[in-house]
Design a protein around this motif. Structure first.
Motif, PDB file in Angstrom:
ATOM      1  N   PRO A 313       0.804  -1.232   0.000  1.00 12.20           N
ATOM      2  CA  PRO A 313       0.000   0.000   0.000  1.00 12.20           C
ATOM      3  C   PRO A 313       0.835   1.279   0.000  1.00 12.20           C
ATOM      4  O   PRO A 313       0.391   2.303  -0.523  1.00 12.20           O
ATOM      5  CB  PRO A 313      -0.819  -0.119   1.292  1.00 12.20           C
ATOM      6  CG  PRO A 313      -0.861  -1.581   1.583  1.00 12.20           C
ATOM      7  CD  PRO A 313       0.422  -2.152   1.081  1.00 12.20           C
ATOM      8  N   ASP A 314       2.029   1.212   0.588  1.00 12.39           N
ATOM      9  CA  ASP A 314       2.909   2.382   0.649  1.00 12.39           C
ATOM     10  C   ASP A 314       4.053   2.304  -0.362  1.00 12.39           C
ATOM     11  O   ASP A 314       5.066   2.982  -0.205  1.00 12.39           O
ATOM     12  CB  ASP A 314       3.510   2.517   2.061  1.00 12.39           C
ATOM     13  CG  ASP A 314       2.557   3.208   3.023  1.00 12.39           C
ATOM     14  OD1 ASP A 314       1.595   3.830   2.529  1.00 12.39           O
ATOM     15  OD2 ASP A 314       2.779   3.125   4.234  1.00 12.39           O
ATOM     16  N   ALA A 315       3.914   1.491  -1.392  1.00 13.56           N
ATOM     17  CA  ALA A 315       5.028   1.245  -2.316  1.00 13.56           C
ATOM     18  C   ALA A 315       5.540   2.525  -2.954  1.00 13.56           C
ATOM     19  O   ALA A 315       6.747   2.774  -3.005  1.00 13.56           O
ATOM     20  CB  ALA A 315       4.611   0.248  -3.390  1.00 13.56           C
ATOM     21  N   ALA A 316       4.652   3.361  -3.457  1.00 16.21           N
ATOM     22  CA  ALA A 316       5.080   4.585  -4.140  1.00 16.21           C
ATOM     23  C   ALA A 316       5.785   5.535  -3.187  1.00 16.21           C
ATOM     24  O   ALA A 316       6.793   6.156  -3.537  1.00 16.21           O
ATOM     25  CB  ALA A 316       3.871   5.269  -4.782  1.00 16.21           C
ATOM     26  N   ARG A 317       5.266   5.644  -1.967  1.00 14.40           N
ATOM     27  CA  ARG A 317       5.892   6.540  -0.989  1.00 14.40           C
ATOM     28  C   ARG A 317       7.252   6.013  -0.560  1.00 14.40           C
ATOM     29  O   ARG A 317       8.216   6.770  -0.454  1.00 14.40           O
ATOM     30  CB  ARG A 317       4.974   6.692   0.234  1.00 14.40           C
ATOM     31  CG  ARG A 317       5.464   7.720   1.252  1.00 14.40           C
ATOM     32  CD  ARG A 317       4.537   7.771   2.453  1.00 14.40           C
ATOM     33  NE  ARG A 317       4.557   6.521   3.195  1.00 14.40           N
ATOM     34  CZ  ARG A 317       5.450   6.233   4.147  1.00 14.40           C
ATOM     35  NH1 ARG A 317       6.393   7.118   4.449  1.00 14.40           N
ATOM     36  NH2 ARG A 317       5.421   5.078   4.773  1.00 14.40           N
ATOM     37  N   ARG A 318       7.347   4.703  -0.338  1.00 19.77           N
ATOM     38  CA  ARG A 318       8.629   4.139   0.079  1.00 19.77           C
ATOM     39  C   ARG A 318       9.677   4.244  -1.019  1.00 19.77           C
ATOM     40  O   ARG A 318      10.874   4.339  -0.730  1.00 19.77           O
ATOM     41  CB  ARG A 318       8.447   2.668   0.494  1.00 19.77           C
ATOM     42  CG  ARG A 318       7.537   2.507   1.691  1.00 19.77           C
ATOM     43  CD  ARG A 318       7.628   1.150   2.354  1.00 19.77           C
ATOM     44  NE  ARG A 318       7.489   0.026   1.445  1.00 19.77           N
ATOM     45  CZ  ARG A 318       7.372  -1.243   1.860  1.00 19.77           C
ATOM     46  NH1 ARG A 318       7.382  -1.510   3.159  1.00 19.77           N
ATOM     47  NH2 ARG A 318       7.259  -2.214   0.981  1.00 19.77           N
ATOM     48  N   ARG A 319       9.244   4.254  -2.283  1.00 20.13           N
ATOM     49  CA  ARG A 319      10.204   4.342  -3.379  1.00 20.13           C
ATOM     50  C   ARG A 319      10.927   5.690  -3.396  1.00 20.13           C
ATOM     51  O   ARG A 319      12.030   5.798  -3.933  1.00 20.13           O
ATOM     52  CB  ARG A 319       9.501   4.088  -4.723  1.00 20.13           C
ATOM     53  CG  ARG A 319      10.448   3.930  -5.886  1.00 20.13           C
ATOM     54  CD  ARG A 319       9.881   3.136  -7.042  1.00 20.13           C
ATOM     55  NE  ARG A 319       8.549   3.552  -7.446  1.00 20.13           N
ATOM     56  CZ  ARG A 319       7.445   2.815  -7.290  1.00 20.13           C
ATOM     57  NH1 ARG A 319       7.527   1.616  -6.722  1.00 20.13           N
ATOM     58  NH2 ARG A 319       6.276   3.256  -7.686  1.00 20.13           N
ATOM     59  N   VAL A 320      10.336   6.730  -2.845  1.00 18.52           N
ATOM     60  CA  VAL A 320      11.014   8.027  -2.795  1.00 18.52           C
ATOM     61  C   VAL A 320      11.802   8.202  -1.501  1.00 18.52           C
ATOM     62  O   VAL A 320      12.397   9.255  -1.271  1.00 18.52           O
ATOM     63  CB  VAL A 320      10.024   9.197  -2.985  1.00 18.52           C
ATOM     64  CG1 VAL A 320       9.369   9.115  -4.339  1.00 18.52           C
ATOM     65  CG2 VAL A 320       8.977   9.231  -1.872  1.00 18.52           C
ATOM     66  N   SER A 321      11.813   7.175  -0.660  1.00 20.25           N
ATOM     67  CA  SER A 321      12.708   7.179   0.503  1.00 20.25           C
ATOM     68  C   SER A 321      14.093   6.748   0.045  1.00 20.25           C
ATOM     69  O   SER A 321      14.308   6.432  -1.127  1.00 20.25           O
ATOM     70  CB  SER A 321      12.194   6.223   1.582  1.00 20.25           C
ATOM     71  OG  SER A 321      12.473   4.859   1.229  1.00 20.25           O
ATOM     72  N   VAL A 322      15.048   6.717   0.975  1.00 18.55           N
ATOM     73  CA  VAL A 322      16.369   6.176   0.660  1.00 18.55           C
ATOM     74  C   VAL A 322      16.555   4.809   1.319  1.00 18.55           C
ATOM     75  O   VAL A 322      17.672   4.309   1.434  1.00 18.55           O
ATOM     76  CB  VAL A 322      17.501   7.146   1.072  1.00 18.55           C
ATOM     77  CG1 VAL A 322      17.511   8.351   0.164  1.00 18.55           C
ATOM     78  CG2 VAL A 322      17.402   7.561   2.532  1.00 18.55           C
ATOM     79  N   GLY A 323      15.443   4.212   1.758  1.00 18.92           N
ATOM     80  CA  GLY A 323      15.503   2.855   2.273  1.00 18.92           C
ATOM     81  C   GLY A 323      15.651   2.780   3.777  1.00 18.92           C
ATOM     82  O   GLY A 323      15.357   3.731   4.506  1.00 18.92           O
ATOM     83  N   TYR A 324      16.105   1.622   4.219  1.00 20.51           N
ATOM     84  CA  TYR A 324      16.265   1.397   5.658  1.00 20.51           C
ATOM     85  C   TYR A 324      17.729   1.154   5.981  1.00 20.51           C
ATOM     86  O   TYR A 324      18.564   0.966   5.090  1.00 20.51           O
ATOM     87  CB  TYR A 324      15.398   0.222   6.123  1.00 20.51           C
ATOM     88  CG  TYR A 324      15.489  -1.025   5.276  1.00 20.51           C
ATOM     89  CD1 TYR A 324      16.633  -1.810   5.266  1.00 20.51           C
ATOM     90  CD2 TYR A 324      14.414  -1.436   4.481  1.00 20.51           C
ATOM     91  CE1 TYR A 324      16.725  -2.949   4.508  1.00 20.51           C
ATOM     92  CE2 TYR A 324      14.490  -2.577   3.710  1.00 20.51           C
ATOM     93  CZ  TYR A 324      15.645  -3.336   3.724  1.00 20.51           C
ATOM     94  OH  TYR A 324      15.738  -4.467   2.964  1.00 20.51           O
ATOM     95  N   ALA A 325      18.055   1.145   7.269  1.00 17.41           N
ATOM     96  CA  ALA A 325      19.444   1.043   7.713  1.00 17.41           C
ATOM     97  C   ALA A 325      20.097  -0.235   7.202  1.00 17.41           C
ATOM     98  O   ALA A 325      19.492  -1.314   7.240  1.00 17.41           O
ATOM     99  CB  ALA A 325      19.520   1.086   9.235  1.00 17.41           C
ATOM    100  N   GLN A 326      21.326  -0.096   6.704  1.00 13.24           N
ATOM    101  CA  GLN A 326      22.075  -1.282   6.308  1.00 13.24           C
ATOM    102  C   GLN A 326      22.502  -2.079   7.546  1.00 13.24           C
ATOM    103  O   GLN A 326      22.412  -1.602   8.681  1.00 13.24           O
ATOM    104  CB  GLN A 326      23.280  -0.877   5.456  1.00 13.24           C
ATOM    105  CG  GLN A 326      22.840  -0.307   4.098  1.00 13.24           C
ATOM    106  CD  GLN A 326      23.953  -0.274   3.075  1.00 13.24           C
ATOM    107  OE1 GLN A 326      24.828  -1.129   3.044  1.00 13.24           O
ATOM    108  NE2 GLN A 326      23.928   0.735   2.206  1.00 13.24           N
ATOM    109  N   ALA A 327      22.968  -3.291   7.310  1.00 12.57           N
ATOM    110  CA  ALA A 327      23.090  -4.282   8.372  1.00 12.57           C
ATOM    111  C   ALA A 327      24.034  -3.885   9.504  1.00 12.57           C
ATOM    112  O   ALA A 327      23.818  -4.277  10.644  1.00 12.57           O
ATOM    113  CB  ALA A 327      23.543  -5.617   7.775  1.00 12.57           C
ATOM    114  N   ALA A 328      25.064  -3.122   9.205  1.00 15.11           N
ATOM    115  CA  ALA A 328      26.089  -2.843  10.215  1.00 15.11           C
ATOM    116  C   ALA A 328      25.980  -1.453  10.827  1.00 15.11           C
ATOM    117  O   ALA A 328      26.910  -1.010  11.498  1.00 15.11           O
ATOM    118  CB  ALA A 328      27.479  -3.028   9.609  1.00 15.11           C
ATOM    119  N   VAL A 329      24.863  -0.755  10.586  1.00 18.21           N
ATOM    120  CA  VAL A 329      24.728   0.588  11.138  1.00 18.21           C
ATOM    121  C   VAL A 329      23.380   0.750  11.835  1.00 18.21           C
ATOM    122  O   VAL A 329      22.443  -0.012  11.617  1.00 18.21           O
ATOM    123  CB  VAL A 329      24.872   1.679  10.063  1.00 18.21           C
ATOM    124  CG1 VAL A 329      26.243   1.664   9.442  1.00 18.21           C
ATOM    125  CG2 VAL A 329      23.797   1.554   8.994  1.00 18.21           C
TER     126      VAL A 329
END
Length: 500
Positions: A313-329
């Motif tokens: 449902p939030d696919a379009a909004r999440r696509r303009v994010s820069v994602g989530y934290a990478q594994a080591a941070v």
């Protein structure tokens, strides 16, 4: 662990795997690449390069760049990659600040004549392998590997210290969060190897993948499409501007992304319309990363499945994010007092973990300002949503990102203010459909002055990519009651000037 150990290991385990290409011409397999690196290391050792020494790499993309980079690490030395577009005066300042005794370059004739250190052509052939150890020297995990100079808003560039251990963690994050590689893949260096593209060479070496340096030594959309057809499984890092140009060039040829495995984009804002157009043109071949020199390539990631997702449902909004934290941070949004913001609340993006730099070279004051209580304060503003997705909302340091390259207004302002006929200068970024942003210099002149005069003045003193694309002549710069220039108002004035 020495990063060059991965190359040595591949040469022992899989000596015949294709390793290094110039265009579609195979230059060496992994055994041959390791031998070339050892030969180069011997040449460097004969010139006195020892563990811990800083050596400048000032050159455009070239197969010899990768060889020289690994040769430095083979000896335990430190690579100081310098943007090939920088003016010789700017590159010389970095070499001096890094206390480098040697410069490896493809622009030897351009290097300042009064340089007292040693200079060596990047692609010089000199087999001195007898001077090099049979395998990479051992180094401590926190030993310096990569000294990357990133400009700041308050003066000269700062040297970001990245250790072998930090870059190992970065590589593991790449494989975990961004793009797992295999020996069948080919890493294409269309973006500068002095920046993120060069760092991603580590992941390709670890996987035993091939390394492809375009014959153009840079970005050429037609060349990339041709190489994709001949190699297959191309993986490349690209600024959003490069992605947009590749998509535009593909349409007349009817090209649909064949031969490209993944394009990892970052280094600037990707607009929703542009990534949607890229997905329509090439399909689900895109992943996004967000990072900075102080936490290289590894703050957040938006992997391919989420970039291409249309079901959530939030696919379009999440696509303009820069994602989530990478594994080591770990990421937190902080207010000016150092308190963590609630989801949805804007503040400064902070990050901590083993990916954070060791500090700034010879600059403890700047280090203390950037790293507080273990957190790196990035200078970028944003917010986290309830699901942990990071959204960038502004850049507190006023950095201009043009074609994926950071340009810092203070650097341009300092040069322009040397002009005897200028009273005041303020540099801003203005939206540009092709470059993302372009540099605009808002100037107050003491008398009659032409834009061409200022352009010539800048050309003699700074890299061409930093030079203002437009000059806006004003009677005064707008200021608040405290005398601070109102850049927001300048952006409005510049926008009106373009529309007018």
């Amino acid at each position: 662990m020495n990063l060059a150990h991965w190359l040595w290991q591949q040469a022992q385990a899989h000596p015949g795997r294709p390793a290094l290409y110039s265009g579609d011409a195979l230059l060496s397999d992994y055994a041959g690449l390791a031998q070339r690196v050892r030969q180069r290391a011997g040449t460097l050792a004969a010139r006195g390069v020892a563990p811990g020494d800083r050596v400048v790499l000032w050159a455009a993309n070239d197969p010899a760049y990768l060889v020289s980079l690994y040769a430095l690490w083979w000896l335990g030395a430190v690579a100081v990659p310098v943007n090939a577009k920088l003016h010789p005066v700017e590159a010389r300042w970095i070499a001096d600040h890094a206390e480098a005794g040697l410069v490896l370059t493809d622009r030897r004739a351009d290097w300042p004549a009064d340089w007292v250190g040693d200079i060596l052509a990047l692609n010089a052939v000199d087999d001195r392998s007898d001077n090099a150890p049979q395998r990479p020297v051992r180094v401590a995990p926190d030993a310096l590997a990569w000294l990357f100079y990133t400009s700041g808003t308050t003066g000269k560039p700062k040297g970001v210290m990245l250790s072998h251990a930090t870059l190992v963690q970065m590589t593991l994050c790449f494989a975990t969060d961004v793009e797992p590689l295999s020996a069948d893949d080919r890493m294409l260096y269309a973006a500068p190897m002095s920046h993120g593209a060069g760092l991603y060479a580590l992941a390709a070496v670890r996987a035993g993948a091939g390394h492809v340096v375009p014959e153009s030594r840079g970005f050429d959309a037609g060349e990339i499409m041709d190489l994709a057809a001949r190699h297959g499984n191309l993986v490349l890092f690209a600024a959003p501007t490069m992605v947009k140009r590749l998509v535009q060039a593909a349409e007349p040829r009817g090209y649909r992304g064949e031969g490209i495995k993944s394009i990892i984009y970052g280094g600037g804002p990707m607009y929703a319309a542009d990534i949607d157009a890229a997905l329509r043109a090439f399909g689900p071949r895109f992943a996004q990363i967000y990072g900075q020199g102080e936490c290289p390539m590894t703050i957040t990631a938006l992997p391919r499945d989420l970039v291409a997702d249309t079901d959530h449902p939030d696919a379009a909004r999440r696509r303009v994010s820069v994602g989530y934290a990478q594994a080591a941070v770990e990421i937190a949004i902080m207010d000016p007092a150092g308190d963590e913001c609630a989801p949805g609340e804007t503040g400064e993006i902070c990050v901590r973990g083993p990916l954070v730099m060791s500090g700034y070279w010879r600059n403890p004051q700047a280090t203390a300002q950037a790293i507080r209580d273990g957190w790196l304060w990035t200078g970028d503003l944003g917010h986290l949503d309830a699901g942990g997705f990071l959204f960038l909302t502004d850049r507190s340091k006023d950095v201009i990102i043009s074609g994926g390259t950071n340009i810092y207004p203070r650097e341009v302002e300092d040069v322009l203010l040397e002009h005897p006929d200028l009273r005041e200068v303020s540099v801003i970024g203005a939206f540009d459909d092709d470059w993302g942003e372009v540099v605009v210099a808002c100037v107050v002149a003491k008398g009659p002055l032409q834009a061409a005069d200022l352009d010539a003045f800048c050309t003699a003193r700074m890299a061409r990519f930093k030079r203002p694309k437009r000059y806006l002549f004003l009677p005064d710069l707008p200021k608040n009651a405290y005398g601070k220039v109102l850049k927001t108002e300048l952006r409005q004035i510049a926008g009106e000037a373009v529309r007018g």
